[in-house]
Design an enzyme around this catalytic site. Structure first.
Site, PDB file in Angstrom:
ATOM      1  N   VAL A 116       0.788  -1.239  -0.007  1.00 19.43           N
ATOM      2  CA  VAL A 116       0.158   0.146  -0.105  1.00 19.43           C
ATOM      3  C   VAL A 116       0.981   1.233   0.167  1.00 19.43           C
ATOM      4  CG1 VAL A 116      -1.982   1.241   1.418  1.00 19.43           C
ATOM      5  CG2 VAL A 116      -1.947  -1.312   1.184  1.00 19.43           C
ATOM      6  N   PHE A 117       0.554   2.268  -0.925  1.00 16.95           N
ATOM      7  CA  PHE A 117       1.181   3.366  -0.880  1.00 16.95           C
ATOM      8  C   PHE A 117       0.588   4.701  -0.095  1.00 16.95           C
ATOM      9  CE2 PHE A 117       2.410   7.358  -3.656  1.00 16.95           C
ATOM     10  CZ  PHE A 117       3.961   7.303  -3.282  1.00 16.95           C
TER      11      PHE A 117
ATOM     12  N   TYR B 105       0.822   8.696   0.722  1.00 18.94           N
ATOM     13  CA  TYR B 105       1.461   9.870   0.154  1.00 18.94           C
ATOM     14  C   TYR B 105       0.748  11.150   1.048  1.00 18.94           C
ATOM     15  CZ  TYR B 105      -2.971  10.222  -2.210  1.00 18.94           C
ATOM     16  OH  TYR B 105      -4.382  10.177  -2.518  1.00 18.94           O
ATOM     17  N   GLY B 106       0.084  10.738   1.861  1.00 20.02           N
ATOM     18  CA  GLY B 106      -0.473  11.830   2.718  1.00 20.02           C
ATOM     19  C   GLY B 106      -0.310  11.546   4.246  1.00 20.02           C
ATOM     20  N   SER B 107      -1.283  11.271   5.095  1.00 21.11           N
ATOM     21  CA  SER B 107      -1.223  11.055   6.385  1.00 21.11           C
ATOM     22  C   SER B 107      -0.796   9.585   6.708  1.00 21.11           C
ATOM     23  CB  SER B 107      -2.359  11.163   7.345  1.00 21.11           C
ATOM     24  OG  SER B 107      -3.507  10.376   6.677  1.00 21.11           O
TER      25      SER B 107
ATOM     26  N   GLU C 293     -10.205   5.663   4.958  1.00 18.70           N
ATOM     27  CA  GLU C 293     -10.420   6.654   3.675  1.00 18.70           C
ATOM     28  C   GLU C 293     -11.614   6.628   2.870  1.00 18.70           C
ATOM     29  OE1 GLU C 293      -7.777   8.195   3.082  1.00 18.70           O
ATOM     30  OE2 GLU C 293      -6.426   7.007   4.376  1.00 18.70           O
TER      31      GLU C 293
END
Length: 210
Positions: free
Chosen positions: A35-36, A38-40, A117
């Site tokens: 899993v990528f 890029y935020g929190s 999410e």
């Protein structure tokens, strides 16, 4: 008897076909998953993982174009968080961290992240390029497309900054989100200038100091 066997065989084929057609929505229960973040997810990792890699994905820009009413804002006063915006710029990339999930944890982690999410994000498969130069590979990322119900859209940095400093939600202030992301990016990719992120950070710090 033959008739019943034929019907059973036909039913199995139809079931198998339906499973194949919906395979993208089935959690990868029998293999590892990456899993990528890029935020929190870069600094707030609340799920078990086996290992992690710093790296980037291509073809996207990280932008504060997503409303948050369940983490960094509330319905009557939404915050602004990041999503991925597709671009034709061949040089564009978004840096972050890839997390490897053990096969036995995949189902629970997917369910947890789907809930975390839920504010307009959905899963997508993209190519990840590790910072250490190892072979790129496919992984999962959560992103808010422009047609999702929480999409805020483009706005000038002054407007976004004013919204950020006045917003807070169950996960904390929107200001903390921006500053934590900027700090994390400087730590994992010190030579990368994320212009949108760092310019917004400067704007919000300017506002709170004035």
């Amino acid at each position: 008897m033959i008739n019943q066997l034929f019907k059973l065989h036909k039913s199995f084929k139809q079931f198998h076909k339906s499973i194949k057609s919906d395979a993208s929505n089935i959690p990868k229960l029998f293999s590892n998953m990456w899993v990528f973040g890029y935020g929190s997810l870069i600094w707030k990792v609340d799920f078990p993982y086996e290992s992690k890699l710093i790296g980037y994905i291509k073809g996207y820009n990280r932008r504060f174009y997503q409303h948050s009413t369940d983490h960094r804002g509330v319905p009557e006063k939404p915050g602004r968080v990041v999503t991925l915006i597709p671009t034709d710029d061949n040089e564009a990339c978004v840096w972050g961290i890839a997390y490897k999930i053990k096969s036995e944890d995949v189902e629970n982690v997917v369910n947890h992240l789907d809930y975390r999410e839920k504010g307009g994000y959905k899963r997508k498969e993209v190519m990840f390029y590790p910072k250490n130069g190892s072979v790129p590979f496919q992984l999962t990322v959560y992103y808010g497309a422009s047609d999702n119900f929480q999409y805020a859209g483009e706005a000038d940095l002054n407007s976004i900054a004013k919204q950020v400093v006045s917003s807070a939600g169950p996960s904390g202030t929107n200001l903390d989100y921006v500053c934590s992301l900027a700090k994390s990016m400087r730590e994992i990719a010190p030579n990368v200038n994320d212009e949108h992120l760092f310019a917004l950070e400067a704007k919000v710090l300017e506002i709170i100091k004035s």
